[in-house]
Structures are given as structure tokens and as C-alpha cells.
Scaffold this motif. Sequence first.
Motif, PDB file in Angstrom:
ATOM      1  N   ILE A 251      22.542  17.652  -3.907  1.00 35.99           N
ATOM      2  CA  ILE A 251      21.396  16.833  -3.504  1.00 35.99           C
ATOM      3  C   ILE A 251      20.770  16.163  -4.720  1.00 35.99           C
ATOM      4  N   LEU A 252      20.585  16.912  -5.800  1.00 37.97           N
ATOM      5  CA  LEU A 252      20.009  16.328  -7.018  1.00 37.97           C
ATOM      6  C   LEU A 252      20.943  15.274  -7.606  1.00 37.97           C
ATOM      7  N   GLU A 253      22.233  15.518  -7.524  1.00 39.09           N
ATOM      8  CA  GLU A 253      23.201  14.525  -8.010  1.00 39.09           C
ATOM      9  C   GLU A 253      23.064  13.229  -7.223  1.00 39.09           C
ATOM     10  N   ALA A 254      22.887  13.344  -5.910  1.00 33.56           N
ATOM     11  CA  ALA A 254      22.735  12.152  -5.076  1.00 33.56           C
ATOM     12  C   ALA A 254      21.445  11.408  -5.402  1.00 33.56           C
ATOM     13  N   ILE A 255      20.369  12.137  -5.675  1.00 34.64           N
ATOM     14  CA  ILE A 255      19.110  11.484  -6.050  1.00 34.64           C
ATOM     15  C   ILE A 255      19.287  10.744  -7.373  1.00 34.64           C
ATOM     16  N   GLU A 256      19.967  11.380  -8.325  1.00 35.90           N
ATOM     17  CA  GLU A 256      20.230  10.707  -9.596  1.00 35.90           C
ATOM     18  C   GLU A 256      21.065   9.449  -9.376  1.00 35.90           C
ATOM     19  N   GLU A 257      22.084   9.537  -8.536  1.00 28.88           N
ATOM     20  CA  GLU A 257      22.970   8.391  -8.283  1.00 28.88           C
ATOM     21  C   GLU A 257      22.221   7.229  -7.645  1.00 28.88           C
TER      22      GLU A 257
ATOM     23  N   THR B  97       0.808  -1.220   0.000  1.00 24.17           N
ATOM     24  CA  THR B  97       0.000   0.000   0.000  1.00 24.17           C
ATOM     25  C   THR B  97       0.840   1.267   0.000  1.00 24.17           C
ATOM     26  N   VAL B  98       1.829   1.358   0.887  1.00 25.09           N
ATOM     27  CA  VAL B  98       2.559   2.610   1.096  1.00 25.09           C
ATOM     28  C   VAL B  98       3.898   2.593   0.362  1.00 25.09           C
ATOM     29  N   ILE B  99       4.131   3.626  -0.426  1.00 28.97           N
ATOM     30  CA  ILE B  99       5.405   3.852  -1.114  1.00 28.97           C
ATOM     31  C   ILE B  99       6.040   5.071  -0.453  1.00 28.97           C
ATOM     32  N   PRO B 100       7.121   4.890   0.312  1.00 24.84           N
ATOM     33  CA  PRO B 100       7.659   6.006   1.084  1.00 24.84           C
ATOM     34  C   PRO B 100       8.554   6.933   0.258  1.00 24.84           C
ATOM     35  N   PHE B 101       8.295   8.228   0.377  1.00 30.14           N
ATOM     36  CA  PHE B 101       9.182   9.271  -0.115  1.00 30.14           C
ATOM     37  C   PHE B 101       9.698  10.043   1.104  1.00 30.14           C
ATOM     38  N   SER B 102      10.800  10.738   0.929  1.00 31.70           N
ATOM     39  CA  SER B 102      11.401  11.514   2.000  1.00 31.70           C
ATOM     40  C   SER B 102      11.507  12.982   1.589  1.00 31.70           C
ATOM     41  N   SER B 103      11.974  13.806   2.504  1.00 24.27           N
ATOM     42  CA  SER B 103      12.205  15.220   2.216  1.00 24.27           C
ATOM     43  C   SER B 103      13.488  15.646   2.909  1.00 24.27           C
ATOM     44  N   VAL B 104      14.328  16.359   2.181  1.00 21.46           N
ATOM     45  CA  VAL B 104      15.548  16.914   2.763  1.00 21.46           C
ATOM     46  C   VAL B 104      15.568  18.418   2.520  1.00 21.46           C
ATOM     47  N   ASP B 105      16.268  19.117   3.382  1.00 19.29           N
ATOM     48  CA  ASP B 105      16.410  20.558   3.254  1.00 19.29           C
ATOM     49  C   ASP B 105      17.238  20.867   2.010  1.00 19.29           C
ATOM     50  N   PRO B 106      16.671  21.552   1.005  1.00 16.02           N
ATOM     51  CA  PRO B 106      17.435  21.821  -0.216  1.00 16.02           C
ATOM     52  C   PRO B 106      18.604  22.781   0.001  1.00 16.02           C
ATOM     53  N   HIS B 107      18.658  23.408   1.161  1.00 15.51           N
ATOM     54  CA  HIS B 107      19.749  24.327   1.485  1.00 15.51           C
ATOM     55  C   HIS B 107      20.905  23.629   2.194  1.00 15.51           C
ATOM     56  N   SER B 108      20.845  22.307   2.315  1.00 24.20           N
ATOM     57  CA  SER B 108      21.808  21.596   3.160  1.00 24.20           C
ATOM     58  C   SER B 108      23.012  21.050   2.406  1.00 24.20           C
ATOM     59  N   GLY B 109      23.100  21.268   1.095  1.00 17.88           N
ATOM     60  CA  GLY B 109      24.310  20.958   0.341  1.00 17.88           C
ATOM     61  C   GLY B 109      24.801  19.534   0.475  1.00 17.88           C
ATOM     62  N   ARG B 110      26.112  19.394   0.744  1.00 17.93           N
ATOM     63  CA  ARG B 110      26.718  18.060   0.831  1.00 17.93           C
ATOM     64  C   ARG B 110      26.129  17.242   1.977  1.00 17.93           C
ATOM     65  N   ARG B 111      25.778  17.910   3.058  1.00 16.79           N
ATOM     66  CA  ARG B 111      25.121  17.182   4.154  1.00 16.79           C
ATOM     67  C   ARG B 111      23.804  16.581   3.680  1.00 16.79           C
TER      68      ARG B 111
ATOM     69  N   ASP C 266      20.980  19.215 -16.615  1.00 19.50           N
ATOM     70  CA  ASP C 266      22.245  19.001 -15.913  1.00 19.50           C
ATOM     71  C   ASP C 266      22.336  17.630 -15.251  1.00 19.50           C
ATOM     72  N   PHE C 267      21.178  16.978 -15.057  1.00 19.93           N
ATOM     73  CA  PHE C 267      21.153  15.613 -14.519  1.00 19.93           C
ATOM     74  C   PHE C 267      20.266  14.763 -15.420  1.00 19.93           C
ATOM     75  N   PRO C 268      20.793  14.355 -16.563  1.00 18.46           N
ATOM     76  CA  PRO C 268      19.957  13.754 -17.612  1.00 18.46           C
ATOM     77  C   PRO C 268      19.310  12.427 -17.240  1.00 18.46           C
ATOM     78  N   GLU C 269      19.789  11.736 -16.202  1.00 21.35           N
ATOM     79  CA  GLU C 269      19.181  10.474 -15.775  1.00 21.35           C
ATOM     80  C   GLU C 269      18.301  10.649 -14.537  1.00 21.35           C
ATOM     81  N   LEU C 270      18.153  11.872 -14.072  1.00 15.01           N
ATOM     82  CA  LEU C 270      17.330  12.123 -12.892  1.00 15.01           C
ATOM     83  C   LEU C 270      15.853  11.954 -13.238  1.00 15.01           C
ATOM     84  N   LYS C 271      15.157  11.111 -12.488  1.00 14.50           N
ATOM     85  CA  LYS C 271      13.719  10.898 -12.673  1.00 14.50           C
ATOM     86  C   LYS C 271      12.968  11.989 -11.921  1.00 14.50           C
ATOM     87  N   ILE C 272      12.125  12.732 -12.657  1.00 13.18           N
ATOM     88  CA  ILE C 272      11.492  13.942 -12.130  1.00 13.18           C
ATOM     89  C   ILE C 272       9.980  13.868 -12.296  1.00 13.18           C
ATOM     90  N   ILE C 273       9.265  14.318 -11.272  1.00 10.07           N
ATOM     91  CA  ILE C 273       7.825  14.550 -11.356  1.00 10.07           C
ATOM     92  C   ILE C 273       7.562  16.026 -11.101  1.00 10.07           C
TER      93      ILE C 273
END
Length: 296
Positions: free
Chosen positions: A146-152, A97-111, A192-199
Motif C-alpha cells: 500500500i505504501l509503495e502504491a502511494i509513493e508511485e 475549498t476541499v482537498i480530498p484524502f482517502s482511507s484504505v484498510d492497511p491490512h488489505s495488502g495488494r488489494r 524504505d520508501f524514500p520518495e514517499l511524502k509523509i505527514i
Amino acid sequence: MNIELTDDIVAIDVHTHALASTHEDADSQEHAEHNSAMQKYFRRDFKTPTVHDLAEIYREENMMCVVFSLDSSWLTGEPNAVSNEEILEIATEYPRTVIPFSSVDPHSGRRGAREVHRLAEMGTQGFKFHPSSQAFYPNDRDVYPILEAIEETGTVALFHSGHTGAGAGRPGGGGIRLKFANPMYVDDAAVDFPELKIILAHPSFPWQDEALSVALHKPHVHIDLSGWSPKYFPPNLIQHARTLLKHKMLFGTDYPLLTPERWMRDFDRLEFDEDIKRLIFRENAARLLGLAPEAS
């Protein structure tokens, strides 16, 4: 995390909100004011659901739901209403039933990038961003780690786009600036992240044409149809959902702001062909989330 898409699932709602924690007796003042303003804007009283509540509702409907909270702490000073860890922990109880998504602070850079990798290892399937509520441009280079990490990690980046009920009617719009949510800023990220899956979440008023253009042009950009009753969809969105973008449109409600029953009842009046409805309700999301094979 072993998420199971079974044959009896009729739809995957890619946009639902966990607004209450099972560990707290009351919302913070900021969360309470936010929820009150949203109920006034949508002219509907609703309960602030926990992850358990969402699981029960969608299991009864034979649907799956993408569930997330939002980290807007940089702007508000308040933590997530529901932690990423709580969503991930409870999701393991409801693998059908549940598909979990998360949220991170977009201002948090490498952290934040390290947090993306940690949460992906725990089983999160994607990350929710609200550029207006989090006060950032998706093409800001400071967000790129952060976007690079999501793509990875192969997870999904879901961006609110267009107008928002968040902050509407509050003094100064609750500090929320609409300009951040123009989908053309996401177009840069898609380059800039051509393999990043985006909604791109929601009909993107007042930038609907921009959203359609980005989804037409970038192969990994999808549009979810949440947050609006389908009876208010603009004609250009309906036309593209029937034709050129039928493989990239996703069912979403924005629950609890809209219920799946209300959304589907109003969508039926648009008289889409059954094969396209299957794509929008289930198959497109299943492929995007890796729950079904890629179309050949």
C-alpha cells in the motif's frame, strides 16, 4: 481533479474529519459511541460534519481543508462513516475549498494497493492512516504494498501519531492500543520508501522528540499541528517550528474537535514571526500537495 489555490486563501487546514454521510439519516451504533466518547474527551459538543458542512465552514474562512474519513473496518467491523467515493464526488463541487484524502484498510495488502491506484486516478490527494485505530505498525511489511502504491502515485501518506482521544474513557480504550502510533515506526517507512511524502499528525505525545527527529532526518516527512490547542504545545515543538523545521510544519485543527478560530487565536499568543506563520498556515502545505512550486 482540478484543485485551485487562489491568492485569497489564507490557510490550508491539513486535518479535518468528515463524520457524517449525506446518504444516511443516522450513525451506526459504533460511530455514535465513538463520537460521543470523543466529545466527552475533548469536553466539547460538536456536530458531526458532512463534506458539504466542511466546505461551507472553510469557504467562509477563506481557507482550504484536507478532508477524510477513516477505514477501521478490520478492527471494528464497521465501514467508513463516509465513503472515499462520497468525499471525492463532493470535493469536485468545491475545487477552491476541499482537498480530498482517502482511507484504505492497511491490512488489505495488494488489494489495498490496487485501491490506492484507483482512488488516485479519481483525484484523491492522499491517504489517512490511524495506526492505533487500525491496529497496525507502519513498518509492517504486509502494509508495504500500500505504501509503495502511494509513493508511485505521488500522493501523501498521513499517519496519526502519539496519544489519541479515540477510545479514551471507554472500556479497554475501545480496543485501541497506543503503541502502534510511535512515530519511529514511520521512520522505517520513510527509509524504505524514500520518495514517499509523509505527514506525522499531531504533537506526538509521549513521543514528541522522536517525531521531531524523524522530520529533521527524513526530507519528505512533515508534522501537522492538529488535535491540540497551541497553548499546550511542548517547548521543543515550538522551538523547532520557529527554526529548523519551519518549512515542515503544517497548520491543522482536527476539526470538528478544534475549530480554526480557536486554533489560530491560541497560536497568535505564541508570537511567531509573520513569515513563519505564512509557511505554517499555507505555503508548506501548498508545496507538499503540489499546489505551489517547490522551494528553490
